[in-house]
Design an enzyme around this catalytic site. Structure first.
Site, PDB file in Angstrom:
ATOM      1  N   HIS A   1       4.185  19.956  27.388  1.00 51.63           N
ATOM      2  CA  HIS A   1       4.751  19.354  28.595  1.00 51.63           C
ATOM      3  C   HIS A   1       4.151  20.015  29.827  1.00 51.63           C
ATOM      4  O   HIS A   1       3.882  21.211  29.827  1.00 51.63           O
ATOM      5  CB  HIS A   1       6.277  19.497  28.584  1.00 51.63           C
ATOM      6  CG  HIS A   1       6.902  18.948  27.343  1.00 51.63           C
ATOM      7  ND1 HIS A   1       7.419  19.752  26.351  1.00 51.63           N
ATOM      8  CD2 HIS A   1       7.068  17.669  26.922  1.00 51.63           C
ATOM      9  CE1 HIS A   1       7.880  18.987  25.368  1.00 51.63           C
ATOM     10  NE2 HIS A   1       7.673  17.727  25.692  1.00 51.63           N
TER      11      HIS A   1
ATOM     12  N   HIS B   1       9.252  24.895  33.457  1.00 54.24           N
ATOM     13  CA  HIS B   1       9.687  23.714  34.203  1.00 54.24           C
ATOM     14  C   HIS B   1      10.574  24.069  35.394  1.00 54.24           C
ATOM     15  O   HIS B   1      10.816  23.218  36.254  1.00 54.24           O
ATOM     16  CB  HIS B   1      10.470  22.760  33.303  1.00 54.24           C
ATOM     17  CG  HIS B   1       9.657  22.108  32.234  1.00 54.24           C
ATOM     18  ND1 HIS B   1       8.479  21.452  32.492  1.00 54.24           N
ATOM     19  CD2 HIS B   1       9.859  22.020  30.887  1.00 54.24           C
ATOM     20  CE1 HIS B   1       7.981  20.986  31.357  1.00 54.24           C
ATOM     21  NE2 HIS B   1       8.787  21.319  30.370  1.00 54.24           N
TER      22      HIS B   1
ATOM     23  N   ASP C   1       1.667  24.599  26.655  1.00 49.86           N
ATOM     24  CA  ASP C   1       2.846  23.854  26.230  1.00 49.86           C
ATOM     25  C   ASP C   1       2.536  22.362  26.391  1.00 49.86           C
ATOM     26  O   ASP C   1       1.853  21.956  27.334  1.00 49.86           O
ATOM     27  CB  ASP C   1       4.035  24.245  27.108  1.00 49.86           C
ATOM     28  CG  ASP C   1       5.347  23.623  26.672  1.00 49.86           C
ATOM     29  OD1 ASP C   1       5.491  22.400  26.838  1.00 49.86           O
ATOM     30  OD2 ASP C   1       6.232  24.350  26.187  1.00 49.86           O
TER      31      ASP C   1
ATOM     32  N   ASP D   1       4.658  23.110  21.112  1.00 49.04           N
ATOM     33  CA  ASP D   1       5.115  21.741  20.926  1.00 49.04           C
ATOM     34  C   ASP D   1       3.987  20.714  20.927  1.00 49.04           C
ATOM     35  O   ASP D   1       4.241  19.513  20.874  1.00 49.04           O
ATOM     36  CB  ASP D   1       6.183  21.368  21.962  1.00 49.04           C
ATOM     37  CG  ASP D   1       5.968  22.000  23.310  1.00 49.04           C
ATOM     38  OD1 ASP D   1       4.873  22.532  23.551  1.00 49.04           O
ATOM     39  OD2 ASP D   1       6.901  21.978  24.135  1.00 49.04           O
TER      40      ASP D   1
END
Length: 368
Positions: A182, A143, A180, A268
């Site tokens: 996200h 991120h 991931d 996740d």
């Protein structure tokens, strides 16, 4: 001779997340948690390494450390003004520069070490020392924007590793597959206008960040077509992820022709992760690893490096990571999934799966 290198360092587990209660700063009506603070805790990673030691899988890997990424390494991705500010705040006791990315005293050094593990994993594979490698990096990095840490990520580990490899002449074309849950907004942004790095993100639609990760975002300028987003709806699970890999990710890799495939390896998307609403299992991650290993065998002599990102279930991340490392190394050691049968029984019904498949077809029609 081990075919798989495993890069880790105990000091990465010492990264501290500040006064948070899960994802919210403590204060007002948000109470401190009795056990732990920020959702991104060391325990998921520490328990993965512990499980590997207990089962004996560690013995089938070449486990080692790495030097921290240098200032020069970091400055290829992050502005020096940001690095100086991060270092000063770290030396002064810690704090937070961006959003949901706190750190304590020494945070600069630990984040540099995390990036160094990723850098060395990529270099070791490109040098031919190992067939593949895994970096247990913490804090995570996908991120992190050049001057704005966010989503638990401070330094862009994979981007730093890629730029170091380019600077040292180890490779010219790089593909990043980010599974991931996200969206990998940082990695995307850093390479958005470049045609030498293919960035692919398979993620839960509108999870985090809520305003990035759309199919229409394909890159700009020279990089147009070198960014692929695969937003899946909440509830997508085992079959949807494997289909997305087969029909979208692998064809994109084939069309690009990388020197190495690098995986932003978050866990996740699992069925019991507190920060997502997906339905993947340890077997999902094993089979996705197998798909990418086969693609890498065809495209780049098997060169594959994985860099640990998210995953917030202390119980389940170790089993997901163990399955990935079993597959990477070809080890016969197993850590049976204690929830595998239950999670497979709870997968989406045929009608919902058909909808997922239709959405994947729509993405395929848009990008190929």
């Amino acid at each position: 001779m081990h075919e798989t290198a495993f890069f880790w360092d105990e000091r990465c587990f010492w990264h501290a997340g500040g006064t948070y209660s899960f994802t919210m700063p403590v204060g007002g009506l948000v109470q401190p948690q009795a056990a732990g603070g920020l959702a991104e805790s060391p325990e998921t990673k520490r328990r993965l390494k512990n499980l590997m030691d207990v089962t004996g899988l560690t013995r089938d890997l070449d486990a080692q450390g790495a030097e921290p990424a240098s200032w020069t390494d970091l400055a290829r991705v992050h502005p020096e003004a940001f690095l100086r500010r991060f270092k000063a705040l770290s030396d002064a006791g810690g704090g937070e520069i961006g959003e949901q990315a706190p750190f304590s005293r020494g945070g600069f050094e630990i984040a540099s070490l995390s990036a160094g593990l990723a850098k060395q994993a990529v270099a070791a594979v490109l040098d031919g020392d190992y067939r593949n490698a895994y970096a247990l990096s913490r804090p995570p990095g996908h991120h992190a924007l050049p001057d704005f840490p966010n989503g638990f990520c401070i330094l862009a580990n994979i981007a730093i590793a890629i730029e170091a490899a380019i600077a040292s002449g180890r490779g010219r074309r790089f593909a990043v597959v980010d599974w991931d849950v996200h969206h990998g907004n940082g990695t995307e942004a850093i390479f958005y206008d470049r045609d030498d790095v293919l960035t692919i993100s398979v993620h839960q639609d509108r999870n985090y960040p809520e305003d990035t990760g759309f199919v229409e975002d394909r890159g700009s300028g020279a990089g147009h077509g070198c960014n692929l987003n695969i937003p899946l709806p909440p509830g997508a699970g085992h079959e949807a992820y494997l289909e997305a890999m087969e029909r979208l990710v692998v064809p994109a890799l084939t069309g690009f022709g990388p020197d190495i495939v690098i995986v932003a390896c978050g866990y996740d998307a699992s069925a019991i992760d507190p920060l997502s609403r997906m339905m993947c299992t340890a077997e999902t991650f094993r089979l996705m690893t197998r798909q990418l290993m086969r693609a890498a065998d065809t495209l780049c002599d098997g060169r594959l490096a994985m860099v640990h990102e998210g995953g917030y279930s202390e119980l389940y991340v170790p089993f997901c990571g163990h399955a990935v490392l079993e597959e990477l190394s070809g080890s016969a050691v197993r850590a049976p999934d204690p929830q595998g049968e239950v999670f497979m029984a709870r997968q989406p019904c045929a009608r919902v799966r058909a909808l997922h498949s239709e959405m994947i077809t729509e993405i395929r029609q848009q990008v190929f």
